[in-house]
Write an enzyme that holds these catalytic residues in place. Structure first.
Site, mmCIF file in Angstrom:
data_model
loop_
_atom_site.group_PDB
_atom_site.id
_atom_site.type_symbol
_atom_site.label_atom_id
_atom_site.label_comp_id
_atom_site.label_asym_id
_atom_site.label_seq_id
_atom_site.Cartn_x
_atom_site.Cartn_y
_atom_site.Cartn_z
ATOM 1 N N GLY A 146 0.825 -1.198 0.000
ATOM 2 C CA GLY A 146 0.000 0.000 0.000
ATOM 3 C C GLY A 146 0.863 1.253 0.000
ATOM 4 O O GLY A 146 2.051 1.214 0.307
ATOM 5 N N CYS A 147 0.253 2.382 -0.350
ATOM 6 C CA CYS A 147 1.012 3.635 -0.445
ATOM 7 C C CYS A 147 1.467 4.125 0.923
ATOM 8 O O CYS A 147 2.641 4.480 1.104
ATOM 9 C CB CYS A 147 0.195 4.710 -1.166
ATOM 10 S SG CYS A 147 -1.500 4.913 -0.565
ATOM 11 N N TYR A 148 0.561 4.147 1.907
ATOM 12 C CA TYR A 148 0.961 4.556 3.256
ATOM 13 C C TYR A 148 2.063 3.639 3.816
ATOM 14 O O TYR A 148 3.061 4.131 4.366
ATOM 15 C CB TYR A 148 -0.240 4.538 4.204
ATOM 16 C CG TYR A 148 -1.135 5.757 4.168
ATOM 17 C CD1 TYR A 148 -0.618 7.049 4.278
ATOM 18 C CD2 TYR A 148 -2.518 5.627 4.071
ATOM 19 C CE1 TYR A 148 -1.444 8.160 4.282
ATOM 20 C CE2 TYR A 148 -3.357 6.734 4.073
ATOM 21 C CZ TYR A 148 -2.817 7.998 4.176
ATOM 22 O OH TYR A 148 -3.648 9.092 4.187
#
Length: 341
Positions: A152-154
């Site tokens: 995921g980006c986070y």
């Protein structure tokens, strides 16, 4: 090399098409989407350049995922939603490498997936054998993987600075305080959804936290990959299209040694820029696969600062980086490292 992109109608899928269309090792790209099947690629993405449309790499028409997987080529990128991706990709799992950008293959612990997403994880034999595609940390495993779970980006923006700092402390090592992560994301981080809270009038000149503490799905992903539970994750939505900034505060036994581990780990990484005490800015990574990391030390309390483009290093760019590693290509092929001024 032929690549199939499932979910070509979303932001991530559209960006994958654009990156792959100019990739030096890719000769054919098949866009697939149920909602756009039968549509010309020029109509599906009016922003494509004439060079991309006329280059002969992108297929002229969007097809359904089922049709695309009948002849998947050398690699499949799945930008489909969580809990749909694994089912759609089932016919080609183990046949060609699948780079999945959903959460379906990210978790080793089914209980964590269930707690984070409120549903059972996909029932698939490839779940335990998938490789978490955090490129700078799992390069060797990615090289042989048939299923690569794109992070995921986070988690990408959080884990890259934090992993070397905590390396060697052990899963049971207790710090003087929890690891506190404050993160800001552009609106595209929420995907291409028709939701009231994502409307321009709702988001412009507005910002704030949501799902704080351990409520956000990515908190579980971060905790699993760090191997520790003392995580406080506070995401914020800010009024920009794309970009992500993460500030993490962590107390370690030896702050100076922790910073040295960070420097040593990323000294030769092509997409990682270390700024020392200078805070990074999102504009300096926009439209690139880069991550920029800065830090501040107060004795043994470290403030780690990182920025990425959530659509590039946080999604499509990292997926292509995973493809490059998997097929033994130049890791930087097709990917930008410097942002435009």
């Amino acid at each position: 090399m032929k690549a199939t992109v499932l979910g070509s109608n979303g932001y991530t899928g559209m960006l994958l098409l654009r990156i792959l269309a100019s990739h030096p090792a890719v000769t054919s790209v098949v866009p697939a989407s149920r909602s756009m099947a039968g549509m010309s690629i020029a109509e599906a993405d009016p922003g494509l350049s004439q060079a991309a449309l006329n280059g002969g790499v992108l297929a002229a028409q969007v097809v359904s995922p089922e049709e695309a997987l009948g002849d998947p080529g050398d690699v499949v990128f799945s930008a489909l939603p969580h809990n749909a991706s694994a089912d759609v990709c089932a016919p080609v799992l183990g046949v060609v490498p699948v780079i999945d950008l959903s959460a379906d293959f990210r978790f080793a612990d089914a209980g964590r997936f269930r707690a984070a997403y409120g549903i059972d994880p996909p029932q698939d034999s490839f779940q335990p054998g998938s490789v978490y595609g955090l490129c700078e940390w799992n390069r060797r495993e990615i090289g042989d993987a048939m299923v690569i779970a794109n992070p995921g980006c986070y988690p990408t923006a959080t884990l890259l600075p934090l992993l070397p700092v905590l390396e060697g402390l052990g899963a049971t090592a207790q710090t003087a305080a929890p690891v506190v992560i404050n993160a800001m994301s552009g609106i595209t981080g929420a995907g291409k959804k028709e939701l009231v809270n994502l409307l321009f009038a709702e988001r412009t000149e507005n910002g704030g936290a949501y799902n704080p503490g351990r409520l956000h799905r990515h908190a579980a992903e971060i905790a699993e990959k760090l191997g520790r539970e003392d995580i406080i994750f506070n995401p914020h939505l800010v009024p920009i299209k794309q970009g992500m900034a993460v500030t993490t505060t962590v107390v370690v036994p030896d702050g100076e040694a922790a910073i040295q581990r960070l420097v040593d780990r990323y000294r030769h990484e092509p997409f990682v820029t270390l700024l020392g005490e200078r805070p990074p800015e999102m504009r300096h990574v926009r439209g690139t696969n880069a991550i920029r990391i800065g830090w501040h030390r107060e004795k043994n309390t470290l403030v780690l600062m990182s920025v990425i483009d959530n659509l590039w290093k946080g999604a499509a760019g990292q997926a292509v980086q995973n493809m490059n590693i998997r097929f033994g290509l130049e890791e930087t092929a097709g990917l930008l490292r410097e942002a435009e001024l």
